[in-house]
Write a protein that holds these residues in place. Sequence first.
Motif, PDB file in Angstrom:
ATOM      1  N   SER A 250      10.736  -4.294   0.036  1.00 37.98           N
ATOM      2  CA  SER A 250       9.803  -4.199  -1.084  1.00 37.98           C
ATOM      3  C   SER A 250       8.354  -4.235  -0.615  1.00 37.98           C
ATOM      4  O   SER A 250       7.434  -3.958  -1.391  1.00 37.98           O
ATOM      5  N   ALA A 252       6.934  -7.080   0.287  1.00 36.96           N
ATOM      6  CA  ALA A 252       6.411  -8.402  -0.044  1.00 36.96           C
ATOM      7  C   ALA A 252       6.573  -9.341   1.151  1.00 36.96           C
ATOM      8  O   ALA A 252       7.453 -10.202   1.180  1.00 36.96           O
ATOM      9  N   SER A 257       3.057 -13.697  -1.502  1.00 37.30           N
ATOM     10  CA  SER A 257       3.600 -12.561  -2.258  1.00 37.30           C
ATOM     11  C   SER A 257       5.050 -12.832  -2.636  1.00 37.30           C
ATOM     12  O   SER A 257       5.746 -13.629  -2.002  1.00 37.30           O
ATOM     13  N   ASN A 259       8.811 -11.010  -4.309  1.00 40.45           N
ATOM     14  CA  ASN A 259       9.652  -9.877  -4.700  1.00 40.45           C
ATOM     15  C   ASN A 259      10.618 -10.366  -5.777  1.00 40.45           C
ATOM     16  O   ASN A 259      11.404 -11.284  -5.543  1.00 40.45           O
ATOM     17  N   VAL A 394       6.012  -7.887  -6.557  1.00 37.52           N
ATOM     18  CA  VAL A 394       6.615  -6.565  -6.422  1.00 37.52           C
ATOM     19  C   VAL A 394       7.955  -6.578  -7.142  1.00 37.52           C
ATOM     20  O   VAL A 394       8.805  -7.439  -6.882  1.00 37.52           O
ATOM     21  N   THR A 418       3.731  -4.609  -9.165  1.00 36.96           N
ATOM     22  CA  THR A 418       3.741  -3.354  -8.416  1.00 36.96           C
ATOM     23  C   THR A 418       5.166  -2.876  -8.213  1.00 36.96           C
ATOM     24  O   THR A 418       6.072  -3.690  -7.994  1.00 36.96           O
ATOM     25  N   PRO A 420       7.410  -0.354  -5.753  1.00 34.79           N
ATOM     26  CA  PRO A 420       7.416   0.473  -4.547  1.00 34.79           C
ATOM     27  C   PRO A 420       8.389   1.640  -4.669  1.00 34.79           C
ATOM     28  O   PRO A 420       9.246   1.668  -5.556  1.00 34.79           O
ATOM     29  N   LEU A 450       3.980   2.371  -1.970  1.00 32.71           N
ATOM     30  CA  LEU A 450       3.873   1.862  -3.336  1.00 32.71           C
ATOM     31  C   LEU A 450       3.809   3.012  -4.324  1.00 32.71           C
ATOM     32  O   LEU A 450       3.185   4.044  -4.053  1.00 32.71           O
ATOM     33  N   THR A 453       1.062   0.384 -10.051  1.00 40.66           N
ATOM     34  CA  THR A 453       0.799  -0.981 -10.466  1.00 40.66           C
ATOM     35  C   THR A 453       0.636  -1.026 -11.980  1.00 40.66           C
ATOM     36  O   THR A 453      -0.022  -0.164 -12.561  1.00 40.66           O
TER      37      THR A 453
END
Length: 495
Positions: A250, A252, A257, A259, A394, A418, A420, A450, A453
């Motif tokens: 991902s 992340a 961060s 996921n 993510v 976000t 991906p 990505l 967003t």
Amino acid sequence: MTGPAEDAWLGVDLGTQGVRVVVVTSGGRLLGEGSSPLTSHRDGDRHEQDPEEWWRAVCAAIGQARAAGAELRGVRGVAVDATSGTITLLDRSGACVTPALMYDDGRASAETEQVNAAGTDQWAKAGYRRMQRSWGLPKLRWLLTRFPRAAEDGWRLAHQNDVVNRRLVGHETPTDTSNALKTGADAADVTWPEEVLAALGVPRAVLPDLVLPGTVIGRVCAQAADETGLPEGTAVIAGMTDGCAAQLGSGATALGSWNSVLGTTLVLKGVTEELVHDPHGVVYSHRSPTGRWLPGGASSVGAGLVAREFAAADLSRLTREAAALLPTDLLRYPLVSPGERFPFVAPDARGFASREPVGEAESFAALLQGTAYIERLCFDYLDMLGAPTDGAVVLTGGATRNPVWNQLRADVLRRPVTLPRHAQPALGMAVLAASTHGSLDRAAATMVRLDRTIEPRDSVADQHQDGYLRLTELLARRGWLPHPVAAHARERTAS
């Protein structure tokens, strides 16, 4: 098609239903992918596979990727992930001598009690406090009870990816601390807790050596090169569990961060500098190849209810109708199966609704909303434990195909999310392999593309905050959600 000078990396995902591979360049260009099915055998608590199938499926999947145009001459390294807690035993020659006990095989109940009694202090040090019957160490005890001469006969424990790694390099390999975490490995010290294991009757001789994920553990041997088409001498890199692989895939990987994977159920994994200790045993942490920690947990809410409750519905139409009803005052706790694991442990938890829905669309809207509320509660719980939760989020998993759900999750979390492209565990293993020629964060940044967003909408924030707090109160009243967690959720919402 890649030329000889273009570095490429091969990732292998050993799943439950099949094997998937991807070949990706250092710049993130997908050269090819392939898959091959696997067969499982279930009977009550029993869930087994023939581990010999894994290698055949890996070879077939790589062959499919080559047929799709992936040139393997530029592959510099390969890494393999595995389903967490899946184990077997190998003899001296590397042949599998027992069926594979899969990630959710539940026959080791008595052994789990023994493991938890013997390792109380060790499991507390590791942050998760208690093992579950589906974990690797109880299963290993279960196997050793049935094969008491395993150590004398030279048999060794092997996690799912260890079997494939051994076939790739042609000799015994160490195992990674990610897959060995549920077999009792001390990921902080990269050692086995030998005193605890000795008390459990687990001989050191049956355990492979340990290395961190991302360590080069060998090179593709001549036989494996002939069977797969990979260049002889290609580096073989110690992998991770499939959940950690999905996190790397991902993108992340940066500190703070997260996921959030929403498929049949909800899985949340992040990155912290320090090991997260959870007094309730809800969250457990893997060790990152960078030396950081990857805490996370798996909830029992998720999109599995969509297939169950709305199998005959036109989901596109239903989504449009649900969008017009959101936010809804109908609250649902959308459990896919009985019992909850994260953000609280409640074996007796059951799904519920605050009232009867007025039509199918409202029920669907409440399902989407309730899942998003539990996702937010997971973040609040992690914040209560001291984990940094202010980094990028993510979203991956099958539910990301629903744009209304994606927007709803951003609205409820009150933060951008976000999405991906091509996110999958096999890509995560390609990223891990590439990190041996740089850094993990750099490899993830260049290889994971990505898509877009999604920003949260202020216009619905107050309504969602009210609904979220009402749901947490209902969970607390039922005795499932600890009151300190509910109080922290209220405090964080008010801040």
